[in-house]
Design a protein around this motif. Sequence first.
Motif, PDB file in Angstrom:
ATOM      1  N   UNK A   1      -3.960  -4.501   1.537  1.00 25.86           N
ATOM      2  CA  UNK A   1      -5.422  -4.331   1.475  1.00 25.86           C
ATOM      3  C   UNK A   1      -6.073  -5.531   0.794  1.00 25.86           C
ATOM      4  N   UNK A   2      -5.473  -5.998  -0.290  1.00 28.74           N
ATOM      5  CA  UNK A   2      -6.016  -7.163  -1.003  1.00 28.74           C
ATOM      6  C   UNK A   2      -5.985  -8.409  -0.117  1.00 28.74           C
ATOM      7  N   UNK A   3      -4.857  -8.622   0.546  1.00 31.12           N
ATOM      8  CA  UNK A   3      -4.704  -9.794   1.408  1.00 31.12           C
ATOM      9  C   UNK A   3      -5.731  -9.801   2.539  1.00 31.12           C
ATOM     10  N   UNK A   4      -5.981  -8.622   3.093  1.00 31.95           N
ATOM     11  CA  UNK A   4      -6.925  -8.509   4.215  1.00 31.95           C
ATOM     12  C   UNK A   4      -8.364  -8.295   3.762  1.00 31.95           C
ATOM     13  N   UNK A   5      -8.584  -8.392   2.452  1.00 36.90           N
ATOM     14  CA  UNK A   5      -9.922  -8.311   1.878  1.00 36.90           C
ATOM     15  C   UNK A   5     -10.614  -6.972   2.148  1.00 36.90           C
ATOM     16  N   UNK A   6      -9.820  -5.911   2.130  1.00 34.94           N
ATOM     17  CA  UNK A   6     -10.361  -4.552   2.229  1.00 34.94           C
ATOM     18  C   UNK A   6      -9.791  -3.733   1.068  1.00 34.94           C
TER      19      UNK A   6
END
Length: 291
Positions: free
Chosen positions: A139-144
């Motif tokens: 989620x952090x990597x995909x900015x969500x």
Amino acid sequence: MKKLSVFTTWLGCLLMGLLVSNQPALANKSPKEEPIRIVSLDGTVSEILCDLGLQSHLIGVDVTSTYPESLQKLPKVGHNRNISAEGVISLKPTLVLTSVNAGTKPEVIEQIKSAGINVITFQQEYSVAGTKKLIQDIANTCQVTSRAKPLIKKLDADLAQVKKAVGNPKVLFIYARGTGTMMVSGRGTQVDKMIELAGGVNATSSFDNYKPLTAEALVTANPDVILLFDSGLESLGGSEGLAEVQGIAQTNAGKNGRIIVMDGHLLTGFSPRLGKALQELTQKISQKPKV
């Protein structure tokens, strides 16, 4: 009147900001920019991406990406341990996601990177905490980032419903691809961890990883329950085919007909469905003998 106009302008900007913030972070704001195109080389990573609402960005997956069913419509780039770099590159992704445990060859990863494609490899620990961390990391990597919280909350709710097996039943997992390929699971494997979390005992815990199944080892282990992937049991010709494997009939599991199966990815994926997987596993290894 001037104050009203200023207030209206401020309110309009606020509402616009709220609308934008609810859009997927991977969906580019500018129509001139190309959309993010993701190839996933790991079934659990693919499942988490879908649960985070990012399936529309997936353009290709490996063959272990079997859940949700809608992933079957996407192009396959091979098994994660035998990926073709050319196949991945041909899909023209802007991002490739995988995990260390997927086992994709380092030279394949480097070949994909050399094509100018960003590759991110996640760590995955086979535990409850590890599953939660993987969800949050993706989620952090995909900015969500905020989308991880409800997934983790649902996982906790599912785990709260798990009732561990009583009596520490001895469970033997057999990986089968026909009678010519039969392995048993030792320490440190996903199945070993799942059996432990379910309240069982791995019947073959004297070695690490996997070893070929032998009749002597099978009788010595003498499991109360034999566990297989549903596809594995099918490859043996069903329960009748398994019963013909040397040593099975001499075990408590064979004598009592305690042969259980589960979907492979559900059992070993340590995905957001971990709680559901443990509920199913504990229920099955807790069943009373048929005879």
